[in-house]
Motif scaffolding. Structure first.
Motif, PDB file in Angstrom:
ATOM      1  N   TRP A 106       1.013  -1.147   0.073  1.00  0.00           N
ATOM      2  CA  TRP A 106      -0.064   0.097   0.046  1.00  0.00           C
ATOM      3  C   TRP A 106       0.991   1.396  -0.010  1.00  0.00           C
ATOM      4  O   TRP A 106       0.586   2.291  -0.609  1.00  0.00           O
ATOM      5  CB  TRP A 106      -0.731  -0.034   1.162  1.00  0.00           C
ATOM      6  N   ASN A 107       1.805   1.099   0.908  1.00  0.00           N
ATOM      7  CA  ASN A 107       2.804   2.445   0.899  1.00  0.00           C
ATOM      8  C   ASN A 107       3.415   2.711  -0.427  1.00  0.00           C
ATOM      9  O   ASN A 107       3.694   3.649  -0.766  1.00  0.00           O
ATOM     10  CB  ASN A 107       3.956   2.161   1.819  1.00  0.00           C
ATOM     11  N   GLN A 108       3.720   1.486  -1.035  1.00  0.00           N
ATOM     12  CA  GLN A 108       4.591   1.777  -2.495  1.00  0.00           C
ATOM     13  C   GLN A 108       3.379   2.163  -3.501  1.00  0.00           C
ATOM     14  O   GLN A 108       3.813   2.908  -4.359  1.00  0.00           O
ATOM     15  CB  GLN A 108       4.976   0.433  -2.779  1.00  0.00           C
ATOM     16  N   LEU A 109       2.203   1.966  -3.282  1.00  0.00           N
ATOM     17  CA  LEU A 109       1.216   2.413  -4.259  1.00  0.00           C
ATOM     18  C   LEU A 109       1.018   3.829  -4.032  1.00  0.00           C
ATOM     19  O   LEU A 109       0.859   4.600  -4.809  1.00  0.00           O
ATOM     20  CB  LEU A 109      -0.087   1.774  -4.184  1.00  0.00           C
ATOM     21  N   MET A 110       1.150   4.419  -2.722  1.00  0.00           N
ATOM     22  CA  MET A 110       0.925   5.660  -2.536  1.00  0.00           C
ATOM     23  C   MET A 110       2.008   6.502  -2.773  1.00  0.00           C
ATOM     24  O   MET A 110       2.056   7.606  -3.419  1.00  0.00           O
ATOM     25  CB  MET A 110       0.908   5.875  -0.903  1.00  0.00           C
TER      26      MET A 110
END
Length: 352
Positions: free
Chosen positions: A346-350
């Protein structure tokens, strides 16, 4: 509300006994007032008026109301042996985490007899639901004067419903919304699987160019929709109801909404554990639950209190039969699983 049990909304009773972190022993009698902590805004106001202030008056004690809730702060307080919060409103994931990691008190059910009137999907050994709300689809009336998106599929349709979007800044809620937008039925969203989570991430990535605000505070969606900065956004039902009452140019639908509860927990080590258990029981009294009806923001968790609503109030209650039939009930146990497993992705997507 029987469907709650069938959907495994119950926080597992066995969690927490093994592998719990070791924390400092309970302190002596506090030299400070009893402190209740919640999320702020409409929810804190509702809890203060319906539950906390009447409880303080009944007991003849001073109570401090604070906000916002922060799970990391509960953990830090408990770990340091300096617990400043005695009763806290949290999301269901925190109940699960607290049971597993040992930073919550196990409830004394002998002091909470009113819990027996609840559907057992609202009860766990480390937390009890005291009110209900939902994550819903909301929109700006100036952007959509004839009505906004009526489903998450509509929300993702930026051609038919053009304009900037707002979404919650965590995978929580977005996992469910994205899978519903992708065409899964509510009954197919849980249990969480890696395949479903990857599908949800791909769906969110598809919408991401149109998401201009990743909100973290409940006050943001109604404010940004009112100002026209956003055309549509996910939002918390109580915040939208409160803003609507004040005449904000916004609207929303419960269709395709994600229903959830506000859970009360007791941080491990508070010297006020006995009082906190009593406060939970008080909040589950039918008369106190019915006080939520007049506030018209967050609804009762007690079925008999919901049934006491007048027709107009029934229209805005998440657990009203007409509304809940078109909604997904959030499975907090599964949400905790995907939130932990997919935090890095999720952090990578953000960041991407």
């Amino acid at each position: 509300m029987k469907g709650l049990s069938r959907r495994n909304f119950l926080i597992a009773a066995a969690a927490g006994a093994a592998g719990a972190a070791v924390f400092p022993a309970r302190g002596r009698a506090a030299e400070r007032p009893f402190t209740f902590t919640s999320w702020g805004g409409a929810l804190s106001n509702a809890e203060k008026d319906a539950f906390i202030d009447p409880f303080a008056k009944l007991k003849g004690i001073e109570v401090i109301n604070t906000s916002p809730t922060e799970t990391a702060k509960i953990k830090a307080m408990v770990s340091a042996g300096k617990v400043e919060w005695d009763l806290v409103d949290v999301g269901g994931r925190t109940v699960w985490q607290g049971a597993e990691q040992g930073f919550l008190e196990k409830l004394d059910m002998s002091k909470i007899p009113n819990a027996s009137a609840l559907d057992q999907g609202w009860v766990s050994p480390y937390g009890i639901a005291t009110s209900t709300g939902a994550t819903i689809i909301a929109w700006s009336k100036s952007a959509f004067p004839d009505g906004g998106p009526q489903s998450w599929a509509d929300f993702w349709d930026v051609k038919r419903f053009a304009g900037p979007r707002g979404l919650y800044k965590y995978f929580y809620y977005n996992y469910e919304a994205a899978l519903l937008a992708a065409g899964l039925k509510p009954s197919e969203v849980f249990p969480y699987t890696a395949e479903k989570a990857d599908q949800a991430l791909a769906k969110i990535k598809e919408l991401k160019p149109n998401v201009t605000v990743w909100w973290g505070a409940g006050a943001q969606p109604p404010q940004l929709l009112s100002s026209g900065e956003l055309a549509a956004s996910s939002a918390w039902s109580g915040r939208m109801l409160a803003a609507s009452k004040e005449g904000a140019p916004i609207d929303f639908t419960y269709k395709d909404g994600i229903a959830w509860a506000n859970w009360w927990v007791i941080p491990k080590g508070t010297p006020y554990a006995a009082v906190a258990n009593e406060a939970i029981n008080f909040a589950l009294d039918k008369l106190q639950q019915e006080k939520l009806l007049a506030l018209k923001t967050y609804g009762p968790v007690l079925g008999s209190a919901t049934a006491a609503a007048d027709p107009e109030t029934m229209k805005i209650l998440v657990m009203a039969p007409k509304n809940i039939k078109d909604m997904l009930i959030l499975n907090e146990e599964e949400a905790n699983k995907y939130s932990i497993a997919y935090e890095e992705k999720w952090n990578q997507l953000m960041l991407g």
